[in-house]
Design an enzyme around this catalytic site. Structure first.
Site, mmCIF file in Angstrom:
data_model
loop_
_atom_site.group_PDB
_atom_site.id
_atom_site.type_symbol
_atom_site.label_atom_id
_atom_site.label_comp_id
_atom_site.label_asym_id
_atom_site.label_seq_id
_atom_site.Cartn_x
_atom_site.Cartn_y
_atom_site.Cartn_z
ATOM 1 N N SER A 1 -5.999 -2.830 9.015
ATOM 2 C CA SER A 1 -4.571 -2.908 9.344
ATOM 3 C C SER A 1 -4.359 -2.689 10.841
ATOM 4 O O SER A 1 -3.693 -3.479 11.527
ATOM 5 C CB SER A 1 -3.829 -1.844 8.519
ATOM 6 O OG SER A 1 -2.547 -1.606 9.027
ATOM 7 N N ARG B 1 0.844 -1.211 0.000
ATOM 8 C CA ARG B 1 0.000 0.000 0.000
ATOM 9 C C ARG B 1 0.868 1.247 0.000
ATOM 10 O O ARG B 1 0.559 2.240 -0.653
ATOM 11 C CB ARG B 1 -0.911 -0.005 1.234
ATOM 12 C CG ARG B 1 -2.050 -1.007 1.126
ATOM 13 C CD ARG B 1 -2.725 -1.186 2.464
ATOM 14 N NE ARG B 1 -3.203 0.063 3.002
ATOM 15 C CZ ARG B 1 -3.260 0.343 4.303
ATOM 16 N NH1 ARG B 1 -2.860 -0.541 5.205
ATOM 17 N NH2 ARG B 1 -3.715 1.496 4.708
ATOM 18 N N LYS C 1 -3.806 -5.975 13.965
ATOM 19 C CA LYS C 1 -2.619 -6.064 14.834
ATOM 20 C C LYS C 1 -3.024 -6.054 16.307
ATOM 21 O O LYS C 1 -2.465 -6.789 17.117
ATOM 22 C CB LYS C 1 -1.683 -4.888 14.555
ATOM 23 C CG LYS C 1 -0.938 -5.045 13.236
ATOM 24 C CD LYS C 1 -0.025 -3.875 12.955
ATOM 25 C CE LYS C 1 -0.778 -2.650 12.552
ATOM 26 N NZ LYS C 1 -0.170 -1.806 11.551
HETATM 27 N N1 URA Z 1 -1.330 2.648 10.869
HETATM 28 C C1 URA Z 1 -1.418 1.329 10.600
HETATM 29 O O1 URA Z 1 -1.044 0.495 11.427
HETATM 30 N N2 URA Z 1 -1.950 0.938 9.431
HETATM 31 C C2 URA Z 1 -2.394 1.807 8.501
HETATM 32 O O2 URA Z 1 -2.877 1.393 7.466
HETATM 33 C C3 URA Z 1 -2.285 3.193 8.779
HETATM 34 C C4 URA Z 1 -1.760 3.588 9.991
#
Ligand code: URA
Length: 455
Positions: free
Chosen positions: A202, A187, A206
C-alpha cells in the site's frame, strides 16, 4: 478382509495460467500457495475495474493476512497496484524526486515541518499526503484547519506549483494507485490492515506511482502504531526497502517510537500551531529531533549529505529552523495553496475550542507511559478524527500533553490540557487521558523482585 476406503479431501489444484479466476487466486493463497505475477496482476486489475467484487477482494485480503506473501509476491503486488492508475514522472521538473512517508501515528505533524525544512536546505519537494484514519492523524486534515488551504490540486497545478516555488503538498489524485484506495477501504472494515505485505505494498505503490526516486520511510512502532514491536517494524521496513530495491528506488527506513504521542500537540489546529512554533525554532525537543533526522535522510538520498548518521547536515538543518528560512518556505506554501496566511502569522487566529480545561497530575511520580493509541482515540472522541471515512472533523479540538515519559512530576503540576467543543466532551476526554498515563514511584531496577517465604 474388508477394505477401508479413505475419502481424501481433494487437494487444491493450482490454476494453469490460462484459467486464472478470482476464486482460483483466493483459494491458492488460502492454501498458502505462492501467487504468480500474472495471478496478482489479474486480481488487482479485476478489482480496480470492478470486475472482481468487494467480497472476493475482502477474502483475498484475509487470505494474505493469514498466509502472508513472499518478498517477490509483495513486490509484484506493489507494482500491480502502482500501475493500476496514472504513474507520475516528475524527474524533468525536480531532477531527483525525494519523498517521505510515515506509517501513521498520533501527533505526527512531521510533514508540515520536514518538507519546508528540506526545501530551505535546497531540495524541492512535491508530496501527496493522506487523511487521518481511526486514531492516527493525517496531514491533509491538519492543513485544512488553515482557512482556504486547498489540498485538491490537479496534476497540472501540482507540477506548476513545485516548478514555481519548489514545494507542493496536496492530496493524492483519484488516478494515483486507485487499487490501493479500494483495497485500503476494504481492509479498514475487514480487520486486515495490520498485514505486513498489505501495508508495504500500500505504502510503496503510492510512492512509486507518485514518481519518487528516493523515499524516506518513517516506520512507527509501539502502542500507537500498526507495528507494536521494534522487531515487527524492522521486518516491515525491510520489506519496503527490498521492494524499493527491486524497482530501482533508493529507500531509507527509520524506525521511530510511537508509544507516546510525538511532540505535545494532538489535534489538527493544535498540531499546526506546534508545527509553526517548530518552524520558528521553538518546537518540543523530541519533535525537533525527529524532524531533523527525517529531513537529514531526505537530503542524503538527494545527494546533499553523505554521513549515514546525517551529522554533516544536522547543524545546517538546525539553523534553518532557527533562522526563519524553513518558516518562510511554509508561509509560501500556505499562500500558494490559498490558505489564510494571517492565521499562520498569528496562530491565535486558527480555530480555537470553546472549552479549554487544564488537568493536573493526580499524584507524584515518574511517568512510565502515555498510551499513544488511547490519546489518539480520546482526540477522535473529541471530534479531531473520524469514526468512519467521510465524517466531518472538528479542527479546534484535541489535547496538549505537557509531560513526557521518563519525567518526574509532582502532584498538582500541569499534566495536559483538553481542548473540547463541550464541557461533557472535555470531562470524558480528561478521564480517558488520565487513565492513559502510567506512573512508577522510582525509575531504575529494583534490588529485589520478590520474597517467597516457606509458610
Ligand atoms: N499507511 C498506508 O498508506 N497504508 C497502509 O496500509 C498502512 C498505513
Amino acid at each position: 478382509m474388508q477394505s477401508t476406503i479413505l475419502f481424501e479431501r481433494p487437494r487444491f489444484q493450482p490454476p494453469r495460467s490460462t484459467d486464472v479466476s478470482a476464486i482460483s487466486v483466493i483459494e491458492k493463497k488460502r492454501e498458502g500457495g505462492s501467487l504468480t505475477p500474472e495471478e496478482i496482476r489479474f486480481f488487482v486489475e479485476g478489482f480496480t475495474s470492478g470486475a472482481i467484487p468487494d467480497y472476493q477482494a475482502a477474502a483475498f485480503c484475509m487470505a494474505v493476512f493469514l498466509k502472508g506473501m513472499s518478498r517477490r509476491e509483495t513486490a509484484d503486488l506493489t507494482m500491480s497496484m502502482a500501475e493500476s492508475g496514472e504513474m507520475l514522472d516528475l524527474s524533468n521538473v525536480l531532477g531527483y524526486v525525494v519523498d517521505k512517508h510515515s506509517s501513521g501515528g498520533v501527533g505526527d505533524k512531521t510533514s508540515l515541518v520536514v518538507l519546508p525544512l528540506v526545501v530551505a536546505a535546497g531540495v524541492p519537494v512535491a508530496k501527496m499526503s493522506g487523511r487521518g484514519l481511526s486514531y492516527s492523524g493525517g496531514t491533509l486534515d491538519k492543513l485544512e484547519s488553515i482557512s482556504g488551504f486547498n489540498v485538491s490540486l490537479t496534476t497540472t497545478q501540482f507540477i506548476d506549483q513545485v516548478q514555481k516555488i519548489g514545494i507542493v503538498l496536496a492530496g493524492q489524485t483519484a488516478d494515483l494507485a486507485p487499487a490501493d484506495a479500494k483495497f485500503y477501504a476494504l481492509r479498514d472494515v475487514t480487520g486486515t490492515v495490520p498485514s505486513k505485505p498489505l501495508i508495504a505494498s500500500s505504502i510503496m505503490s503510492k510512492k512509486i506511482a507518485a514518481g519518487a526516486q528516493g523515499i524516506v520511510l518513517d516506520v512507527k512502532c509501539g502502542l500507537g502504531a500498526f507495528m507494536q514491536t521494534v522487531e515487527d517494524a524492522r521486518e516491515l521496513a525491510q520489506i519496503m526497502v527490498d521492494i524499493g530495491k527491486s524497482h530501482n528506488r533508493q529507500v531509507t527506513a527509520l524506525i521511530s517510537d510511537m508509544n507516546q504521542p510525538l511532540g505535545s500537540a494532538v489535534g489538527n489546529a493544535l498540531e499546526v500551531r506546534e508545527a509553526i512554533a517548530t518552524l520558528q525554532g521553538q518546537g518540543p525537543d523530541d519533535f525537533v529531533e525527529h524532524c531533523v533526522v527525517v529531513a537529514g535522510h531526505m537530503l542524503r538520498l538527494a545527494g546533499k549529505a553523505s554521513a549515514a548518521d546525517i551529522s554533516d547536515v544536522r547543524p545546517m538543518l538546525e539553523t534553518r529552523l532557527k533562522d526563519g528560512s524553513a518558516w518562510e518556505v511554509f508561509r509560501k506554501l500556505v499562500e500558494a495553496q490559498g490558505g489564510d496566511v494571517s492565521q499562520i502569522e498569528h496562530p491565535e487566529k486558527l480555530p480555537i475550542a470553546p472549552v479549554i480545561q487544564d488537568v493536573v497530575a493526580p499524584r507524584s511520580g515518574y511517568l512510565s507511559g502515555i498510551d499513544a493509541r488511547e490519546i489518539g482515540l480520546a482526540s477522535v472522541d473529541l471530534g479531531a478524527g473520524r469514526q468512519k471515512k467521510g465524517d466531518p472533523i472538528d479542527y479546534a479540538v484535541g489535547v496538549m500533553i505537557h509531560r513526557k515519559v521518563g519525567e518526574l512530576v509532582q502532584a498538582g503540576e500541569p499534566l495536559f490540557t483538553v481542548h473540547a467543543r463541550t464541557q461533557q466532551a472535555a470531562d470524558q476526554a480528561r478521564l480517558r487521558i488520565l487513565a492513559a498515563h502510567q506512573w512508577v514511584d522510582k525509575i531504575g531496577l529494583p534490588i529485589f523482585y520478590d520474597v517467597i517465604l516457606d509458610s
